[in-house]
Design a protein around this motif. Structure first.
Motif, PDB file in Angstrom:
ATOM      1  N   VAL A  36      15.579  56.892   1.589  1.00 40.59           N
ATOM      2  CA  VAL A  36      16.251  55.600   1.734  1.00 40.59           C
ATOM      3  C   VAL A  36      16.727  55.464   3.172  1.00 40.59           C
ATOM      4  CG1 VAL A  36      18.215  54.210   1.007  1.00 40.59           C
ATOM      5  CG2 VAL A  36      16.926  55.507  -0.684  1.00 40.59           C
ATOM      6  N   THR A  37      16.292  54.407   3.827  1.00 38.66           N
ATOM      7  CA  THR A  37      16.720  54.126   5.198  1.00 38.66           C
ATOM      8  C   THR A  37      17.340  52.738   5.235  1.00 38.66           C
ATOM      9  OG1 THR A  37      14.552  53.256   5.774  1.00 38.66           O
ATOM     10  CG2 THR A  37      14.932  55.599   6.213  1.00 38.66           C
ATOM     11  N   HIS A  40      22.361  50.594   2.499  1.00 38.11           N
ATOM     12  CA  HIS A  40      22.160  50.977   1.107  1.00 38.11           C
ATOM     13  C   HIS A  40      23.502  51.195   0.424  1.00 38.11           C
ATOM     14  CE1 HIS A  40      22.403  54.765   3.380  1.00 38.11           C
ATOM     15  NE2 HIS A  40      23.001  55.236   2.300  1.00 38.11           N
ATOM     16  N   VAL A  65      15.841  47.751  -7.905  1.00 35.64           N
ATOM     17  CA  VAL A  65      15.906  48.757  -6.850  1.00 35.64           C
ATOM     18  C   VAL A  65      14.543  48.907  -6.173  1.00 35.64           C
ATOM     19  CG1 VAL A  65      16.175  51.265  -6.532  1.00 35.64           C
ATOM     20  CG2 VAL A  65      17.752  50.026  -8.004  1.00 35.64           C
ATOM     21  N   LYS A  82      21.459  57.587  -2.986  1.00 31.77           N
ATOM     22  CA  LYS A  82      21.345  56.449  -2.077  1.00 31.77           C
ATOM     23  C   LYS A  82      20.455  55.441  -2.793  1.00 31.77           C
ATOM     24  CE  LYS A  82      21.468  58.929   2.346  1.00 31.77           C
ATOM     25  NZ  LYS A  82      20.664  59.168   3.566  1.00 31.77           N
ATOM     26  N   VAL A  83      20.926  54.206  -2.890  1.00 34.11           N
ATOM     27  CA  VAL A  83      20.199  53.186  -3.642  1.00 34.11           C
ATOM     28  C   VAL A  83      19.990  51.962  -2.766  1.00 34.11           C
ATOM     29  CG1 VAL A  83      20.225  51.734  -5.709  1.00 34.11           C
ATOM     30  CG2 VAL A  83      21.307  53.994  -5.765  1.00 34.11           C
ATOM     31  N   LYS A  84      18.741  51.542  -2.651  1.00 35.70           N
ATOM     32  CA  LYS A  84      18.416  50.334  -1.896  1.00 35.70           C
ATOM     33  C   LYS A  84      17.986  49.269  -2.894  1.00 35.70           C
ATOM     34  CE  LYS A  84      16.458  48.870   2.353  1.00 35.70           C
ATOM     35  NZ  LYS A  84      16.438  49.401   3.674  1.00 35.70           N
ATOM     36  N   ALA A  88      19.156  42.704  -0.992  1.00 36.05           N
ATOM     37  CA  ALA A  88      20.262  43.323  -0.244  1.00 36.05           C
ATOM     38  C   ALA A  88      21.553  42.523  -0.355  1.00 36.05           C
ATOM     39  CB  ALA A  88      19.861  43.497   1.216  1.00 36.05           C
ATOM     40  N   ALA A  91      24.176  43.691  -2.966  1.00 37.67           N
ATOM     41  CA  ALA A  91      24.747  45.042  -2.886  1.00 37.67           C
ATOM     42  C   ALA A  91      26.271  45.026  -2.969  1.00 37.67           C
ATOM     43  CB  ALA A  91      24.279  45.743  -1.617  1.00 37.67           C
TER      44      ALA A  91
END
Length: 125
Positions: A36-37, A40, A65, A82-84, A88, A91
């Motif tokens: 994950v980048t 997040h 997700v 870590k969740v993306k 967005a 979030a």
């Protein structure tokens, strides 16, 4: 005879993976582990029993997700994720609803209390 059949059916259901239905269909397609980048959600308090699919189920109400990465929390050395999210913009709402709350149904997803926060990543990510 009927009692024996009931025991066999119960045993078969326990051998089933949590993300599978009785007939072997999956609740959702499996997601390969990903890095994950970028911005997040960091969710702390993730039990060892949780899989990527279970994290995806928790966040389904917030648009779904795109990536989940299990990590070790630097301060407590506990398991975190870590969740993306796909969206967005949702979030902050997800963090507001989940942070400090109890999640999981105790059957498919082990019930636990989680802490969530938004992580903004600056620079190279």
């Amino acid at each position: 005879e009927k009692a024996k059949e009931a025991v066999q059916a119960d045993t078969a259901s326990r051998k089933r993976k949590p993300e599978e239905l009785e007939d072997g269909e999956r609740l959702m397609p499996p997601m390969a582990p990903q890095k994950v980048t970028g911005p997040h959600i960091l969710m702390k308090g993730v039990p060892p029993s949780w899989t990527t699919e279970q994290v995806r189920l928790i966040f389904a109400l917030f648009g779904g997700v795109t990536a989940v990465e299990f990590v070790q929390d630097g301060s407590s050395h506990a398991r975190a994720a870590k969740v993306k999210l796909k969206e967005a913009g949702r979030a902050a709402h997800a963090v507001e609803k989940l942070d400090g709350g109890t999640v999981g149904d105790g059957d498919i997803i082990e019930r636990c209390m989680v802490q969530c926060r938004l992580v903004e990543v600056h620079g190279d990510g």
